[in-house]
Design a protein around this motif. Structure first.
Motif, PDB file in Angstrom:
ATOM      1  N   VAL A  37      -7.332 -22.769 -11.454  1.00 44.77           N
ATOM      2  CA  VAL A  37      -7.119 -23.024 -12.879  1.00 44.77           C
ATOM      3  C   VAL A  37      -5.971 -24.020 -12.977  1.00 44.77           C
ATOM      4  O   VAL A  37      -4.986 -23.898 -12.249  1.00 44.77           O
ATOM      5  CB  VAL A  37      -6.769 -21.725 -13.635  1.00 44.77           C
ATOM      6  CG1 VAL A  37      -6.443 -22.026 -15.099  1.00 44.77           C
ATOM      7  CG2 VAL A  37      -7.917 -20.715 -13.541  1.00 44.77           C
ATOM      8  N   TYR A  97      -3.186 -23.697 -10.348  1.00 41.93           N
ATOM      9  CA  TYR A  97      -2.982 -22.292  -9.984  1.00 41.93           C
ATOM     10  C   TYR A  97      -4.180 -21.781  -9.198  1.00 41.93           C
ATOM     11  O   TYR A  97      -5.344 -22.030  -9.565  1.00 41.93           O
ATOM     12  CB  TYR A  97      -2.838 -21.428 -11.229  1.00 41.93           C
ATOM     13  CG  TYR A  97      -1.620 -21.691 -12.077  1.00 41.93           C
ATOM     14  CD1 TYR A  97      -1.713 -22.429 -13.255  1.00 41.93           C
ATOM     15  CD2 TYR A  97      -0.373 -21.178 -11.722  1.00 41.93           C
ATOM     16  CE1 TYR A  97      -0.606 -22.651 -14.054  1.00 41.93           C
ATOM     17  CE2 TYR A  97       0.745 -21.397 -12.515  1.00 41.93           C
ATOM     18  CZ  TYR A  97       0.611 -22.137 -13.675  1.00 41.93           C
ATOM     19  OH  TYR A  97       1.718 -22.353 -14.464  1.00 41.93           O
ATOM     20  N   TYR A 108     -12.656 -12.419 -14.626  1.00 48.68           N
ATOM     21  CA  TYR A 108     -11.293 -12.540 -15.128  1.00 48.68           C
ATOM     22  C   TYR A 108     -10.372 -12.638 -13.925  1.00 48.68           C
ATOM     23  O   TYR A 108     -10.772 -12.339 -12.799  1.00 48.68           O
ATOM     24  CB  TYR A 108     -10.904 -11.371 -16.041  1.00 48.68           C
ATOM     25  CG  TYR A 108     -10.928 -10.003 -15.401  1.00 48.68           C
ATOM     26  CD1 TYR A 108     -12.073  -9.211 -15.465  1.00 48.68           C
ATOM     27  CD2 TYR A 108      -9.808  -9.489 -14.758  1.00 48.68           C
ATOM     28  CE1 TYR A 108     -12.096  -7.948 -14.903  1.00 48.68           C
ATOM     29  CE2 TYR A 108      -9.830  -8.227 -14.193  1.00 48.68           C
ATOM     30  CZ  TYR A 108     -10.982  -7.466 -14.264  1.00 48.68           C
ATOM     31  OH  TYR A 108     -11.007  -6.208 -13.698  1.00 48.68           O
ATOM     32  N   PHE A 109      -9.148 -13.055 -14.166  1.00 50.88           N
ATOM     33  CA  PHE A 109      -8.255 -13.428 -13.077  1.00 50.88           C
ATOM     34  C   PHE A 109      -7.092 -12.443 -12.968  1.00 50.88           C
ATOM     35  O   PHE A 109      -6.187 -12.439 -13.786  1.00 50.88           O
ATOM     36  CB  PHE A 109      -7.774 -14.872 -13.297  1.00 50.88           C
ATOM     37  CG  PHE A 109      -8.929 -15.808 -13.546  1.00 50.88           C
ATOM     38  CD1 PHE A 109      -9.053 -16.478 -14.743  1.00 50.88           C
ATOM     39  CD2 PHE A 109      -9.913 -15.973 -12.583  1.00 50.88           C
ATOM     40  CE1 PHE A 109     -10.138 -17.315 -14.972  1.00 50.88           C
ATOM     41  CE2 PHE A 109     -10.992 -16.802 -12.803  1.00 50.88           C
ATOM     42  CZ  PHE A 109     -11.110 -17.487 -14.001  1.00 50.88           C
ATOM     43  N   ASP A 110      -7.174 -11.620 -11.920  1.00 53.53           N
ATOM     44  CA  ASP A 110      -6.219 -10.524 -11.760  1.00 53.53           C
ATOM     45  C   ASP A 110      -4.835 -11.021 -11.368  1.00 53.53           C
ATOM     46  O   ASP A 110      -3.819 -10.538 -11.860  1.00 53.53           O
ATOM     47  CB  ASP A 110      -6.682  -9.572 -10.645  1.00 53.53           C
ATOM     48  CG  ASP A 110      -8.152  -9.265 -10.685  1.00 53.53           C
ATOM     49  OD1 ASP A 110      -8.951 -10.106 -10.242  1.00 53.53           O
ATOM     50  OD2 ASP A 110      -8.492  -8.157 -11.146  1.00 53.53           O
ATOM     51  N   TRP A 112      -2.282 -14.470 -10.053  1.00 55.24           N
ATOM     52  CA  TRP A 112      -2.082 -15.916 -10.083  1.00 55.24           C
ATOM     53  C   TRP A 112      -0.957 -16.291  -9.126  1.00 55.24           C
ATOM     54  O   TRP A 112       0.027 -15.562  -9.000  1.00 55.24           O
ATOM     55  CB  TRP A 112      -1.691 -16.367 -11.494  1.00 55.24           C
ATOM     56  CG  TRP A 112      -2.721 -16.099 -12.541  1.00 55.24           C
ATOM     57  CD1 TRP A 112      -3.211 -14.878 -12.936  1.00 55.24           C
ATOM     58  CD2 TRP A 112      -3.368 -17.065 -13.360  1.00 55.24           C
ATOM     59  NE1 TRP A 112      -4.134 -15.042 -13.941  1.00 55.24           N
ATOM     60  CE2 TRP A 112      -4.245 -16.371 -14.224  1.00 55.24           C
ATOM     61  CE3 TRP A 112      -3.297 -18.449 -13.459  1.00 55.24           C
ATOM     62  CZ2 TRP A 112      -5.048 -17.027 -15.160  1.00 55.24           C
ATOM     63  CZ3 TRP A 112      -4.081 -19.097 -14.392  1.00 55.24           C
ATOM     64  CH2 TRP A 112      -4.955 -18.395 -15.233  1.00 55.24           C
ATOM     65  N   GLY A 113      -1.097 -17.431  -8.502  1.00 53.18           N
ATOM     66  CA  GLY A 113       0.008 -17.967  -7.735  1.00 53.18           C
ATOM     67  C   GLY A 113       1.021 -18.600  -8.672  1.00 53.18           C
ATOM     68  O   GLY A 113       0.850 -18.595  -9.895  1.00 53.18           O
ATOM     69  N   GLN A 114       2.071 -19.166  -8.089  1.00 49.49           N
ATOM     70  CA  GLN A 114       3.124 -19.780  -8.909  1.00 49.49           C
ATOM     71  C   GLN A 114       2.764 -21.199  -9.323  1.00 49.49           C
ATOM     72  O   GLN A 114       3.413 -21.778 -10.190  1.00 49.49           O
ATOM     73  CB  GLN A 114       4.463 -19.771  -8.140  1.00 49.49           C
ATOM     74  CG  GLN A 114       4.682 -20.938  -7.203  1.00 49.49           C
ATOM     75  CD  GLN A 114       3.807 -20.889  -5.948  1.00 49.49           C
ATOM     76  OE1 GLN A 114       3.140 -19.887  -5.673  1.00 49.49           O
ATOM     77  NE2 GLN A 114       3.807 -21.966  -5.181  1.00 49.49           N
TER      78      GLN A 114
END
Lengths: 122, 108
Positions: A37, A97, A108-110, A112-114
């Motif tokens: 994303v 991301y 859905y997106f549990d 996320w990276g930084q």
């Protein structure tokens, strides 16, 4: 707990290429569907694309804005996700991301990276 | 392609209830997910599948979804709830993820 660490961002000229990586830990990477994303400076979130787990076919889907230019791949032996970006345009400038989709039946997106910043400019 | 619409901004008094909406054609038939993004940070999932809170998300956060509007409700709003909130659905007709444009929540 799941951890995602992106790398590979940087400065690139229009028409150039860049490869992002995402190192995953703390969950069963091989079973997870993964997405990228992005977020342009001061803008909202935009889905780039995703890759299914190999047991679910390992297939990919992409947003129309990047299809044909970006390729998502994975190396389950190294718990790493990749985003190969080519023919980059100035409008690809964004924080990218890496995200997890642990429930494959609902998107859905549990986690996320930084994020890693990609700047495309001449 | 499917589109969802969010208000650009919502304001709420400290301790009161904030409601952030996400509108879309028959969105009630879709699973709606919500993310909180504080300034300079990555987004965090706060509600999945309309009304499910992930572990660690306060009970003050809840969701609903009916007909053409999904709503994220934040009860007893705190200063720490100030953030951008994004709704997200899956558009099965195009096999694409759709995000709303985001709502900036201000706690007064």
């Amino acid at each position: 707990e799941a951890q995602l660490v992106e790398s590979g961002g940087g400065f690139v000229k229009p028409g150039g290429s860049l490869r992002l990586s995402c190192a995953a830990s703390g969950f069963s990477f091989s079973n997870a569907w993964m997405s990228w994303v992005r977020q342009a400076p001061g803008k909202g979130l935009e889905w780039v694309g995703r890759i299914r787990s190999k047991t679910d076919g390992g297939t990919t889907e992409y947003a129309a804005t990047v299809k044909g230019r970006f390729t998502i791949s994975r190396d389950d032996s190294k718990n790493t996700l990749f985003l190969q970006m080519s023919n980059l345009k100035t409008e690809d400038t964004a924080v990218y991301y890496c995200t997890t989709q642990l429930m494959t039946s609902v998107t859905y997106f549990d986690y996320w990276g930084q994020g890693t910043l990609v700047t495309v400019s001449s | 392609s499917y589109e969802v619409t969010q208000p650009l901004s919502v304001s709420v008094a400290l301790g009161q209830t904030a409601r952030v909406t996400c509108g879309g054609n028959n969105i009630g038939s879709k699973n709606v997910n919500w993310y909180q993004q504080k300034s300079g940070q990555a987004p965090v999932l706060v509600i999945s599948r309309d009304n499910n809170r992930p572990s660690g998300i306060p009970e003050r956060f809840s969701g609903s979804n009916s007909w053409n509007t999904a709503t994220l409700t934040i009860s007893r709003a705190q200063a720490g709830d100030e953030a951008d909130y994004y709704c997200q659905v899956w558009d099965s007709s195009t096999a694409r993820v759709v995000f709303g444009g985001g709502t900036k929540l201000t706690v007064l």
